[in-house]
Motif scaffolding. Sequence first.
Motif, PDB file in Angstrom:
ATOM      1  N   THR A  37      67.309 116.086   5.473  1.00  0.00           N
ATOM      2  CA  THR A  37      68.526 116.713   4.957  1.00  0.00           C
ATOM      3  C   THR A  37      68.730 116.316   3.500  1.00  0.00           C
ATOM      4  OG1 THR A  37      70.016 114.893   5.583  1.00  0.00           O
ATOM      5  CG2 THR A  37      69.633 116.596   7.236  1.00  0.00           C
ATOM      6  N   ASP A  38      69.466 117.145   2.791  1.00  0.00           N
ATOM      7  CA  ASP A  38      69.802 116.831   1.402  1.00  0.00           C
ATOM      8  C   ASP A  38      70.877 115.744   1.408  1.00  0.00           C
ATOM      9  OD1 ASP A  38      71.023 116.909  -1.241  1.00  0.00           O
ATOM     10  OD2 ASP A  38      69.818 118.712  -1.544  1.00  0.00           O
ATOM     11  N   ALA A  39      70.609 114.648   0.700  1.00  0.00           N
ATOM     12  CA  ALA A  39      71.557 113.529   0.692  1.00  0.00           C
ATOM     13  C   ALA A  39      72.891 113.923   0.058  1.00  0.00           C
ATOM     14  CB  ALA A  39      70.958 112.340  -0.062  1.00  0.00           C
ATOM     15  N   ALA A  40      72.873 114.963  -0.786  1.00  0.00           N
ATOM     16  CA  ALA A  40      74.102 115.343  -1.488  1.00  0.00           C
ATOM     17  C   ALA A  40      75.076 116.084  -0.577  1.00  0.00           C
ATOM     18  CB  ALA A  40      73.767 116.199  -2.709  1.00  0.00           C
ATOM     19  N   ASP A  41      74.592 117.096   0.137  1.00  0.00           N
ATOM     20  CA  ASP A  41      75.517 117.912   0.933  1.00  0.00           C
ATOM     21  C   ASP A  41      75.153 117.999   2.403  1.00  0.00           C
ATOM     22  OD1 ASP A  41      73.358 119.592   0.933  1.00  0.00           O
ATOM     23  OD2 ASP A  41      74.356 121.275  -0.053  1.00  0.00           O
ATOM     24  N   GLY A  42      74.104 117.294   2.825  1.00  0.00           N
ATOM     25  CA  GLY A  42      73.778 117.231   4.252  1.00  0.00           C
ATOM     26  C   GLY A  42      73.033 118.427   4.795  1.00  0.00           C
TER      27      GLY A  42
ATOM     28  N   ALA B  39      78.897 121.134  13.452  1.00  0.00           N
ATOM     29  CA  ALA B  39      79.240 122.280  12.598  1.00  0.00           C
ATOM     30  C   ALA B  39      80.357 121.930  11.622  1.00  0.00           C
ATOM     31  CB  ALA B  39      79.654 123.470  13.467  1.00  0.00           C
ATOM     32  N   ALA B  40      81.144 120.913  11.951  1.00  0.00           N
ATOM     33  CA  ALA B  40      82.287 120.577  11.098  1.00  0.00           C
ATOM     34  C   ALA B  40      81.856 119.844   9.829  1.00  0.00           C
ATOM     35  CB  ALA B  40      83.296 119.733  11.876  1.00  0.00           C
ATOM     36  N   ASP B  41      81.033 118.823   9.966  1.00  0.00           N
ATOM     37  CA  ASP B  41      80.692 118.015   8.791  1.00  0.00           C
ATOM     38  C   ASP B  41      79.188 117.894   8.547  1.00  0.00           C
ATOM     39  OD1 ASP B  41      79.890 116.271  10.739  1.00  0.00           O
ATOM     40  OD2 ASP B  41      81.229 114.631  10.175  1.00  0.00           O
ATOM     41  N   GLY B  42      78.381 118.546   9.350  1.00  0.00           N
ATOM     42  CA  GLY B  42      76.940 118.579   9.101  1.00  0.00           C
ATOM     43  C   GLY B  42      76.182 117.345   9.540  1.00  0.00           C
ATOM     44  N   LYS B  43      76.833 116.378  10.146  1.00  0.00           N
ATOM     45  CA  LYS B  43      76.122 115.160  10.559  1.00  0.00           C
ATOM     46  C   LYS B  43      75.031 115.494  11.579  1.00  0.00           C
ATOM     47  CE  LYS B  43      76.756 110.452  12.267  1.00  0.00           C
ATOM     48  NZ  LYS B  43      76.281 109.704  11.104  1.00  0.00           N
TER      49      LYS B  43
END
Lengths: 152, 152
Positions: A37-42, B39-43
């Motif tokens: 994943t991109d560390a900036a925006d996930g 879906a909310a925060d991409g984790k």
Amino acid sequence: MSVLTFDPAPADKKALEEGTVFTPRFDAGGLVTAVVTDAADGKVLMVAHMNDEALALTLETGVAHYWSRSRKALWKKGETSGNVQRVVEMLTDCDQDAVWLRVNVLGHDATCHTGRRSCFYRTVGIGNGKVTLAGDGSEPLFDADETYRKHS
Amino acid sequence: MSVLTFDPAPADKKALEEGTVFTPRFDAGGLVTAVVTDAADGKVLMVAHMNDEALALTLETGVAHYWSRSRKALWKKGETSGNVQRVVEMLTDCDQDAVWLRVNVLGHDATCHTGRRSCFYRTVGIGNGKVTLAGDGSEPLFDADETYRKHS
């Protein structure tokens, strides 16, 4: 060549899940799954695989290396395209058969060999009983045909 | 039982990568890799696998189903714990051998069988030439031992 080695996974499930030793559980093909994943925006950029050497080199250099299953070769991501991935953080999951790499992408900020930022550029849906794909609108950020032709 | 079926992947690479038909490329074990994010925060919550039936059921019901490699069985995520995953969006990658599920987690908002929100709760690092793990501080959100004991 990599220097780091990995101990075999413990038989004890609690040690595997709660322990502080990294003992990656390679599959029958000697691989673990890597989610990037991109560390900036996930944003999820790609899914790939790592053998022990790719994993060791990634940890030693801070730059993502994978095992290409199609080419059956160690693969330093971005070696041709310049889209190198600098690893900000690596995590592993409960049973240590997958890793999650949070990265910064250099070059064109594109991870997919099609030139797009992410390999995941199509959504899956159902229409008229068929499973269809729809593009998410992402466009190539570099000329992939040109880039890879030079190096093939 | 699932109703949806999937066509075989096209031999043509461009059709696979740029086409609008979902033709998942199952591996030798009949599986594709599934990456699951909130879906909310991409984790990133987990990495799992799907066979054709799990994939079809997920698309038909909107609730995530997987194939458990350890139990060799279809697995409706959250059936025991209540931590069901409602699929907001499914994407596939360039060569269609992986899917990315963006989900809302019901129940305890916990995805890992250890009770934690995510299966990725340990970071990988190097110390004194050894590869070590450090917890990221996430704690169980439900009593996993108690929950799974009742159903074992």
